[in-house]
Design a protein around this motif. Sequence first.
Motif, PDB file in Angstrom:
ATOM      1  N   PRO A  15       0.829  -1.206   0.000  1.00 16.43           N
ATOM      2  CA  PRO A  15       0.000   0.000   0.000  1.00 16.43           C
ATOM      3  C   PRO A  15       0.872   1.269   0.000  1.00 16.43           C
ATOM      4  N   SER A  16       0.395   2.295  -0.701  1.00 21.81           N
ATOM      5  CA  SER A  16       1.153   3.551  -0.765  1.00 21.81           C
ATOM      6  C   SER A  16       0.907   4.351   0.523  1.00 21.81           C
ATOM      7  N   ARG A  63      -2.808   6.558   4.646  1.00 18.29           N
ATOM      8  CA  ARG A  63      -3.431   7.744   5.235  1.00 18.29           C
ATOM      9  C   ARG A  63      -4.959   7.636   5.171  1.00 18.29           C
ATOM     10  N   ARG A  64      -5.467   7.214   4.006  1.00 20.13           N
ATOM     11  CA  ARG A  64      -6.922   7.106   3.855  1.00 20.13           C
ATOM     12  C   ARG A  64      -7.493   6.040   4.778  1.00 20.13           C
ATOM     13  N   HIS A  65      -6.754   4.946   4.917  1.00 19.80           N
ATOM     14  CA  HIS A  65      -7.202   3.879   5.817  1.00 19.80           C
ATOM     15  C   HIS A  65      -7.242   4.407   7.263  1.00 19.80           C
TER      16      HIS A  65
END
Length: 409
Positions: free
Chosen positions: A5-6, A11-13
């Motif tokens: 994952p980037s 961050r979104r998670h």
Amino acid sequence: MKGGPSQEDIRRHNLGTLLRFVHLRGPASRATLAESLGLNRSTIMALTADLTAAGLVREELPRKPGRRAGRPSLVVRPESTRVYVLAFDVGVDRLVVARVGLGGEIMDRREGTRDRDAEPGELVGALAAAARSLVRKAGPAAVCVGAAAAFPGIVRRADDTIMFGPNLDMGEMSLGDTLSRRLGLGLTVSICNDADLGALAEHERGAGVGCDNLIYLHGDVGVGGGIIVGGRLLGGEQGFGGEIGHMVVNPGGRLCSCGSKGCLEAEVGERTLLAHAEREEGAHPDGRAAVRAVVDAADRGDIVAREALHRVGTWLGLGVANLVNIFNPGLVVFGGTLRDVYLGSAAQVRSMLATGALAAPREKVRLRTAELGDDSTLVGAAEFAFAEVLADPVQVLARLRAPENTPVS
Ligand SMILES: [Zn+2]
């Protein structure tokens, strides 16, 4: 080969995880968030800043001062009045539409009775009118981030279509699309089986918090079920699973609305209880009130009412025993009209469980009534509607604020 994952994915998670935490557990200090989510304070600060900028949370001084001296830690609070969902609860006799704020508080609601013979078009009209009035009252600054409805029947989740509403005399109907168009908010309205939503609500906010293996039994006119295994709702191949009401407990027994005989619903449903209790169906405008009246009469010593509850409790207990043997739940929750039926027949249900279930799975199972009362299915609809924004808060808000989604009034 696909990479990991980037930074942006992470961050979104994390934004979703933090928002979900304050949504379900309530306001929390940065220190609590850091400790509970296993993130460092600077990450929490950055995430909180993003969520604040998006209008999803705000930071403020704690309402009760802490014991420690010095500057108190700021508390992160969900923006309940600004960010909300619309939750619909379609019962056989009653309709409820609510505006539920982020954090789970029911901010406003409309309730009405429903005529059992009303046309599907009238149902949609009533739901949409109530929802529009709630939206107007919320004001232009508030943003609706989702909508979902609980329905007492078999629902095809793939396109929010009702396949079968056994006690509502409805054929196949694309309720989600129809309601969504009538609302005109640019939002999809998800339709889910009511008992599945009751299970979800009791698991996240009610009697089943902390219990990842639970069964929720919901009584309306019929009987539905929601099964949570390992923290996840059991749907089956097409999402039609959990129809506990149509488990045959009494072969050759009473005729069921599904065409079979001796289903749990046919033996413990509202009509059967009222028939055993020698009460006329329709004497009360609302089935829940009619069931409560039988339980109240039994409490006052009415022999016929007591006998009716004993008979119904026998089949209910047998059904629960089968479920305990198959699923080994930690908890069985009785909701809707079954809440009252269970309270009036608990001794018989427990006695049937003792003889019908294997000792090992029976040992730890607890039987409880729905903690959210008559609102289990409504709260479940709200939680379902919040799921998308909690999974990816910033993305969902950006999409909703796009100019093409500005509601036309
Ligand atoms: Zn049936």
